[in-house]
Design an enzyme around this catalytic site. Structure first.
Site, PDB file in Angstrom:
ATOM      1  N   LYS A   1       0.832  -1.205   0.000  1.00 26.17           N
ATOM      2  CA  LYS A   1       0.000   0.000   0.000  1.00 26.17           C
ATOM      3  C   LYS A   1       0.872   1.264   0.000  1.00 26.17           C
ATOM      4  O   LYS A   1       0.369   2.369  -0.099  1.00 26.17           O
ATOM      5  CB  LYS A   1      -0.892   0.040   1.249  1.00 26.17           C
ATOM      6  CG  LYS A   1      -2.053  -0.911   1.244  1.00 26.17           C
ATOM      7  CD  LYS A   1      -3.154  -0.553   2.256  1.00 26.17           C
ATOM      8  CE  LYS A   1      -2.836  -0.644   3.671  1.00 26.17           C
ATOM      9  NZ  LYS A   1      -3.988  -0.575   4.589  1.00 26.17           N
TER      10      LYS A   1
ATOM     11  N   LYS B   1       2.447   2.236   2.614  1.00 30.28           N
ATOM     12  CA  LYS B   1       2.155   2.879   3.897  1.00 30.28           C
ATOM     13  C   LYS B   1       3.229   2.441   4.905  1.00 30.28           C
ATOM     14  O   LYS B   1       3.365   1.265   5.199  1.00 30.28           O
ATOM     15  CB  LYS B   1       0.759   2.433   4.355  1.00 30.28           C
ATOM     16  CG  LYS B   1       0.160   3.358   5.390  1.00 30.28           C
ATOM     17  CD  LYS B   1      -1.367   3.327   5.357  1.00 30.28           C
ATOM     18  CE  LYS B   1      -1.916   4.396   6.290  1.00 30.28           C
ATOM     19  NZ  LYS B   1      -3.363   4.501   6.230  1.00 30.28           N
TER      20      LYS B   1
HETATM   21  N1  C2G Z   1     -10.595   6.695   9.764  1.00 32.51           N
HETATM   22  C1  C2G Z   1     -11.584   7.588  10.174  1.00 32.51           C
HETATM   23  N2  C2G Z   1     -11.236   8.798  10.647  1.00 32.51           N
HETATM   24  C2  C2G Z   1      -9.928   9.158  10.737  1.00 32.51           C
HETATM   25  C3  C2G Z   1      -8.916   8.259  10.352  1.00 32.51           C
HETATM   26  C4  C2G Z   1      -9.275   7.014   9.856  1.00 32.51           C
HETATM   27  O1  C2G Z   1     -12.791   7.265  10.087  1.00 32.51           O
HETATM   28  N3  C2G Z   1      -9.628  10.393  11.210  1.00 32.51           N
HETATM   29  C5  C2G Z   1     -11.004   5.393   9.246  1.00 32.51           C
HETATM   30  C6  C2G Z   1     -10.581   5.188   7.799  1.00 32.51           C
HETATM   31  O2  C2G Z   1     -11.503   5.818   6.913  1.00 32.51           O
HETATM   32  C7  C2G Z   1     -10.620   3.664   7.688  1.00 32.51           C
HETATM   33  C8  C2G Z   1     -10.222   3.215   9.103  1.00 32.51           C
HETATM   34  O3  C2G Z   1     -10.376   4.359   9.963  1.00 32.51           O
HETATM   35  O4  C2G Z   1     -11.954   3.222   7.409  1.00 32.51           O
HETATM   36  C9  C2G Z   1      -8.784   2.739   9.164  1.00 32.51           C
HETATM   37  O5  C2G Z   1      -7.958   3.783   8.679  1.00 32.51           O
HETATM   38  P1  C2G Z   1      -6.424   3.424   8.307  1.00 32.51           P
HETATM   39  O6  C2G Z   1      -5.826   2.677   9.428  1.00 32.51           O
HETATM   40  O7  C2G Z   1      -5.789   4.655   7.774  1.00 32.51           O
HETATM   41  O8  C2G Z   1      -6.662   2.375   7.135  1.00 32.51           O
HETATM   42  P2  C2G Z   1      -6.259   2.512   5.600  1.00 32.51           P
HETATM   43  O9  C2G Z   1      -4.809   2.712   5.494  1.00 32.51           O
HETATM   44  O10 C2G Z   1      -7.201   3.461   4.991  1.00 32.51           O
HETATM   45  O11 C2G Z   1      -6.496   0.998   5.101  1.00 32.51           O
HETATM   46  O12 C2G Z   1      -8.284  -2.305   2.260  1.00 32.51           O
HETATM   47  C10 C2G Z   1      -8.546  -1.098   2.949  1.00 32.51           C
HETATM   48  C11 C2G Z   1      -7.315  -0.610   3.656  1.00 32.51           C
HETATM   49  O13 C2G Z   1      -6.760  -1.596   4.495  1.00 32.51           O
HETATM   50  C12 C2G Z   1      -7.666   0.617   4.483  1.00 32.51           C
END
Ligand code: C2G
Length: 127
Positions: free
Chosen positions: A44, A46
């Site tokens: 990703k 990340k």
């Molecule tokens: N999230 C949120 N509000 C934030 C930060 C994150 O609602 N201020 C939500 C994101 O939208 C996501 C979840 O928390 O639904 C997890 O966020 P991340 O850990 O950043 O996940 P991400 O890297 O987006 O991975 O296949 C999908 C991926 O694995 C998602």
């Protein structure tokens, strides 16, 4: 029993993560959370601070979470929805539309992100 699933990295666990898990659970009775492995995060693009096994332990300890599985591929969602008999797929709305292909298998819900908090913001503030 209405089963919900959501996916994420959940690095440096914060209230934005907590809010999405809370709201996802409120949509059903059982919440499965797929946590991205370190290997998948590399795909990703990340960079994670907390290793995957610790991120999984933390998510597993959240009272809204009933089951934790590993996310190690972009392509596992349909299989996960089928295997776990999922009724509702939930993601934050930064993913709006990206997973609409799952509508053939379950309800797809995008929830508003929690404003002013992110793992990136935390990392920046720590510099
Ligand atoms: N999230 C949120 N509000 C934030 C930060 C994150 O609602 N201020 C939500 C994101 O939208 C996501 C979840 O928390 O639904 C997890 O966020 P991340 O850990 O950043 O996940 P991400 O890297 O987006 O991975 O296949 C999908 C991926 O694995 C998602």
């Amino acid at each position: 029993m209405k089963k919900v699933i959501t996916y994420g990295t959940f690095d440096l666990f914060h209230v934005g993560h907590l809010n999405i898990l809370k709201r996802a659970k409120e949509l059903g009775d059982y919440l499965v959370v797929a946590v991205s492995s370190d290997a998948f995060n590399a795909i990703k693009g990340k960079k994670c601070i907390i290793p995957d096994y610790e991120r999984m332990e933390i998510v597993r300890a959240i009272k809204y979470v009933d089951e934790v599985i590993v996310e190690d591929s972009w392509d596992q969602k349909i299989d996960d929805v089928k295997k776990h008999n999922i009724d509702i797929f939930v993601m934050g709305d930064d993913w709006e539309g990206k997973f609409d292909f799952l509508k053939d298998y379950c309800e797809v819900v995008y929830l508003p992100r929690t404003p002013n908090i992110s793992s990136t913001m935390i990392k920046t503030q720590l510099k």
